[in-house]
Structures are given as C-alpha cells and as structure tokens.
Enzyme design. Sequence first.
Site, PDB file in Angstrom:
ATOM      1  N   CYS A 127       1.158  -1.287  -0.283  1.00  0.00           N
ATOM      2  CA  CYS A 127      -0.112   0.114  -0.182  1.00  0.00           C
ATOM      3  C   CYS A 127       0.644   1.364  -0.267  1.00  0.00           C
ATOM      4  O   CYS A 127       0.511   2.251   0.165  1.00  0.00           O
ATOM      5  CB  CYS A 127      -0.902   0.079   1.647  1.00  0.00           C
ATOM      6  SG  CYS A 127      -0.199  -0.152   2.639  1.00  0.00           S
ATOM      7  N   CYS A 174      -1.157  -5.183   6.958  1.00  0.00           N
ATOM      8  CA  CYS A 174      -0.900  -3.920   7.777  1.00  0.00           C
ATOM      9  C   CYS A 174      -0.294  -4.776   8.905  1.00  0.00           C
ATOM     10  O   CYS A 174      -0.083  -3.758   9.074  1.00  0.00           O
ATOM     11  CB  CYS A 174      -1.945  -3.387   7.914  1.00  0.00           C
ATOM     12  SG  CYS A 174      -3.438  -3.195   6.897  1.00  0.00           S
TER      13      CYS A 174
END
Length: 144
Positions: free
Chosen positions: A34, A103
């Site tokens: 990301c 994440c």
Amino acid sequence: MEYSEKVMEHFAHPHNVGKIEDADGIGEVGNAKCGDIMKMYIKVNAGIITDVKFNTYGCASAIATSSMATDMIKGKPITEALRLTNQAVVEALDGLPAVKIHCSVLAEEAIKAAVKDYYDKNGIAYDPALFKEDCCHYDHHHAE
Ligand code: FES
C-alpha cells in the site's frame, strides 16, 4: 469489514505514539502493498527494550497493530521482541479482517528493523537470518 473492539480501541487511543529523540535504534519500513510507512524507535538497556515509540503514515490496522505490538515488547528482552510475530499481535487484538493482515506486518518488520539498527550501531554480532526481508522492503531512503 468488521474490526474487533480492541482494534477500534487501539486505533482511537494508540499507545506509544511519537518519537524518541535519543533512540538507541530506529527502524523505518514500508509496506510494499500500500506504500504506507512506519518508523519505530527503541531505547535499550542491558538487552531490555526500556522504551519504544512509533510513528506511521498507515491505516487504522497499522496503527492498532503497532500500538499493541509496542505494548507487547516494552520492558521485554530484545530476544523476546524479535520473536514477536504479526500473528501474535493480530491474535492479541482479537483478529483483523483478512484483507488487513498485511498491515500488521508493518509493526513486526519495524521492530526488527529498529533492533537491527541498534545491533549495527553498537557493533553487536547477530545472525542475519533473523532479519530476512521476506515480506516488506526496508526503506533506508528517507523519501520526502
Ligand atoms: Fe497500508 Fe494498512 S493499508 S498498512
């Protein structure tokens, strides 16, 4: 997408956010998926992580996992911190949505990068296998 209460709690009131001016080790990592980045600071005394802080340009899950991960390593020996996996952090948060698991890797990698920096700065020998770059790439260039 459902977040657990613990994730929401840590996201709303993250622990250990900030910077340690005289840090013994600093780790900066980027999430290849990301583009989010995280910086981790540690203070070390006699092999114990006496203090840890983090800063991130990351999503809610990155913030929540870092908050939890820093809680889990504070006051612990480095050797124990190095064994902390993102799975353990995710479990401690009562899970993350599957699409957000990547994440949680940011926190684990940032801790490892900070420890590696500490080892390097102090000329402490270590097994390079401890710091495999198998997920995220270490960002040694300070982008902007
Ligand atoms: Fe980038 Fe979560 S989307 S760390």
